[in-house]
Design an enzyme around this catalytic site. Structure first.
Site, PDB file in Angstrom:
ATOM      1  N   SER A 168       8.165 -33.161 -27.759  1.00  0.00           N
ATOM      2  CA  SER A 168       9.096 -32.260 -29.811  1.00  0.00           C
ATOM      3  C   SER A 168       9.616 -30.911 -29.799  1.00  0.00           C
ATOM      4  O   SER A 168      10.380 -30.306 -28.325  1.00  0.00           O
ATOM      5  CB  SER A 168       6.987 -31.886 -30.298  1.00  0.00           C
ATOM      6  N   ASN A 169       9.395 -29.518 -30.976  1.00  0.00           N
ATOM      7  CA  ASN A 169       9.746 -28.491 -31.051  1.00  0.00           C
ATOM      8  C   ASN A 169       8.931 -27.234 -31.692  1.00  0.00           C
ATOM      9  O   ASN A 169       8.226 -27.954 -31.886  1.00  0.00           O
ATOM     10  CB  ASN A 169      11.508 -29.078 -31.529  1.00  0.00           C
ATOM     11  N   HIS A 170       9.573 -26.264 -31.494  1.00  0.00           N
ATOM     12  CA  HIS A 170       8.403 -25.156 -32.226  1.00  0.00           C
ATOM     13  C   HIS A 170       8.828 -25.363 -33.423  1.00  0.00           C
ATOM     14  O   HIS A 170       8.303 -23.905 -33.731  1.00  0.00           O
ATOM     15  CB  HIS A 170       9.086 -23.746 -31.141  1.00  0.00           C
TER      16      HIS A 170
END
Ligand code: C5P
Length: 233
Positions: free
Chosen positions: A29-31
């Site tokens: 995933s990412n932030h």
């Protein structure tokens, strides 16, 4: 404050990150915090629009008056977005969609093995949700498709390129290399780029540092101006 009115408009917004499963307990995933997309949903609902927010996993309350559809992976988001974009007036892609997913998520938890130190994941490209929706919107002119571009340099050049390549009507570009802005922050600064109805020179509007709520209103104002322009032609 805005005097714009969005009543009678159906606005679809994607927000937050996507999660790409590796196995039943892990993901890529990412932030992305989802804050900008949620601010847009809240502002659009306040202006009277019928708002559907397609959201990846985030820790934010659903804005008042907004219909929220929770999704996890990019493929889930793609399906929901395609469905919701039909018969909508505006589609805003604010989500940080994972560019790649694990080709085949493991059915069971991947175990650490004692005989090997390396592990390889094969990734495959996810569909470009906004580009697909923009391609379909071509023939009818609807929805008006607005994308986001997070860049760390040459913001205008890359954003312009993205506007054309993805076939978008408008792009909101921000410089994520600036401290305290963008990802996770409550503030943002951006450059709006769009092509006028004749398709010619790209128009621009600079949005100086402001809260994401303020920016949402400014972005929606510009979107409503573009819609009005379309109806006039
Ligand atoms: O290419 P890039 O990810 O920088 O483009 C960002 C824009 O494209 C955003 O509007 C984002 O929501 C959208 N996007 C998408 N589907 C993808 C990748 C990006 O809708 N797979």
């Amino acid at each position: 404050t805005s005097r714009a009115d969005a009543s009678g408009l159906k606005v679809v917004i994607t927000a937050g990150p996507t999660r790409e499963p590796i196995d039943p307990v892990r993901y890529l995933s990412n932030h992305s915090s989802g804050k900008m997309g949620y601010a847009l949903a809240e502002a659009a609902a306040r202006l009277g629009a019928e708002v559907t927010l397609i959201s990846g996993p985030v820790n934010l309350p659903t804005p008042v008056g907004v219909t929220r559809i929770d999704v996890t992976s990019a493929l889930d988001m793609f399906e929901a977005a395609n469905h919701q974009a039909e018969n909508s007036d505006v589609f805003i892609g604010c989500a940080a969609v994972a560019d790649y997913r694990v080709a085949k998520a493991a059915e069971h938890k991947i175990k650490k093995t004692s005989d090997r130190d390396d592990l390889t994941l094969t990734l495959v490209k996810n569909p470009d949700i906004i580009a697909e929706i923009a391609a379909r919107a071509r023939s009818t002119g609807y929805p008006l498709v607005v994308g986001f571009a997070a860049e760390t340099r040459d913001v205008e050049t890359y954003a312009n390129d993205k506007l054309t390549r993805k076939g978008l009507d408008m792009i909101v570009a921000n410089d994520v290399s600036q401290d305290g802005l963008g990802f996770g922050s409550d503030h943002n600064a951006a450059l709006l780029l769009w092509r006028d109805t004749s398709g010619h020179p790209t128009q621009r509007r600079e949005l100086p540092t402001q809260t994401k709520s303020e920016m949402a209103v400014a972005i929606l104002d510009t979107i409503l101006e573009r819609l009005a322009e379309r109806q006039d032609t």
